[in-house]
Scaffold this motif. Sequence first.
Motif, PDB file in Angstrom:
ATOM      1  N   ILE A  14      -2.758  13.771  -3.070  1.00 49.77           N
ATOM      2  CA  ILE A  14      -2.681  12.418  -2.524  1.00 49.77           C
ATOM      3  C   ILE A  14      -2.608  11.401  -3.650  1.00 49.77           C
ATOM      4  CG2 ILE A  14      -3.984  10.661  -1.254  1.00 49.77           C
ATOM      5  CD1 ILE A  14      -4.934  12.914   0.601  1.00 49.77           C
ATOM      6  N   ASP A  15      -3.385  11.614  -4.700  1.00 47.40           N
ATOM      7  CA  ASP A  15      -3.335  10.709  -5.858  1.00 47.40           C
ATOM      8  C   ASP A  15      -1.956  10.721  -6.513  1.00 47.40           C
ATOM      9  OD1 ASP A  15      -5.961   9.951  -5.482  1.00 47.40           O
ATOM     10  OD2 ASP A  15      -6.769  11.356  -6.986  1.00 47.40           O
ATOM     11  N   LEU A  17       0.895  11.486  -5.104  1.00 43.58           N
ATOM     12  CA  LEU A  17       1.827  10.863  -4.178  1.00 43.58           C
ATOM     13  C   LEU A  17       1.717   9.343  -4.224  1.00 43.58           C
ATOM     14  CD1 LEU A  17       3.959  11.350  -2.017  1.00 43.58           C
ATOM     15  CD2 LEU A  17       2.115  11.464  -0.339  1.00 43.58           C
ATOM     16  N   SER A  18       0.492   8.831  -4.274  1.00 45.09           N
ATOM     17  CA  SER A  18       0.321   7.380  -4.322  1.00 45.09           C
ATOM     18  C   SER A  18       0.870   6.803  -5.624  1.00 45.09           C
ATOM     19  CB  SER A  18      -1.149   7.002  -4.137  1.00 45.09           C
ATOM     20  OG  SER A  18      -1.914   7.425  -5.237  1.00 45.09           O
ATOM     21  N   ILE A  19       0.729   7.531  -6.729  1.00 46.60           N
ATOM     22  CA  ILE A  19       1.288   7.071  -8.005  1.00 46.60           C
ATOM     23  C   ILE A  19       2.811   7.051  -7.950  1.00 46.60           C
ATOM     24  CG2 ILE A  19       1.575   7.714 -10.438  1.00 46.60           C
ATOM     25  CD1 ILE A  19      -1.362   8.665 -10.365  1.00 46.60           C
ATOM     26  N   ARG A  20       3.394   8.074  -7.351  1.00 44.48           N
ATOM     27  CA  ARG A  20       4.856   8.110  -7.220  1.00 44.48           C
ATOM     28  C   ARG A  20       5.372   6.981  -6.340  1.00 44.48           C
ATOM     29  NH1 ARG A  20       6.533  14.489  -6.643  1.00 44.48           N
ATOM     30  NH2 ARG A  20       5.749  15.109  -8.684  1.00 44.48           N
ATOM     31  N   ILE A  21       4.679   6.674  -5.266  1.00 44.37           N
ATOM     32  CA  ILE A  21       5.095   5.578  -4.388  1.00 44.37           C
ATOM     33  C   ILE A  21       4.999   4.249  -5.122  1.00 44.37           C
ATOM     34  CG2 ILE A  21       4.430   4.271  -2.323  1.00 44.37           C
ATOM     35  CD1 ILE A  21       3.813   6.940  -0.977  1.00 44.37           C
ATOM     36  N   GLU A  22       3.966   4.058  -5.921  1.00 41.60           N
ATOM     37  CA  GLU A  22       3.835   2.838  -6.714  1.00 41.60           C
ATOM     38  C   GLU A  22       4.964   2.713  -7.716  1.00 41.60           C
ATOM     39  OE1 GLU A  22       0.009   2.216  -8.516  1.00 41.60           O
ATOM     40  OE2 GLU A  22      -1.027   2.744  -6.658  1.00 41.60           O
TER      41      GLU A  22
END
Length: 98
Positions: A14-15, A17-22
């Motif tokens: 999840i971490d 994925l959130s970095i990639r979305i940012e």
Amino acid sequence: MEEGRLFRELSQKIDELSIRIEKLNLAEYLEVLRNPKRLLYINFLAGVARGFGTAVGFTFLGAFVLYILQRVVILKLPVIGDFIAELVRIVQDELSVK
């Protein structure tokens, strides 16, 4: 024990994925899509920049080709030289008229 490892792996994913979305700037992209005026403005500016770049590029390319053609005329090649000389004369006449 197995649940703790699974939870850590899931948390890590999840971490990531959130970095990639940012990194994708997804929120900014969606904001542009929601505002049609801003989208049109950005696309208009991009089109003007592309058109200007194309015009400048073709101008430099045309000047380079004319320069090469003038150098070929200086070499006085029999058939090609006369043809190119006539082309250069036509272009110079057109440029002097404007």
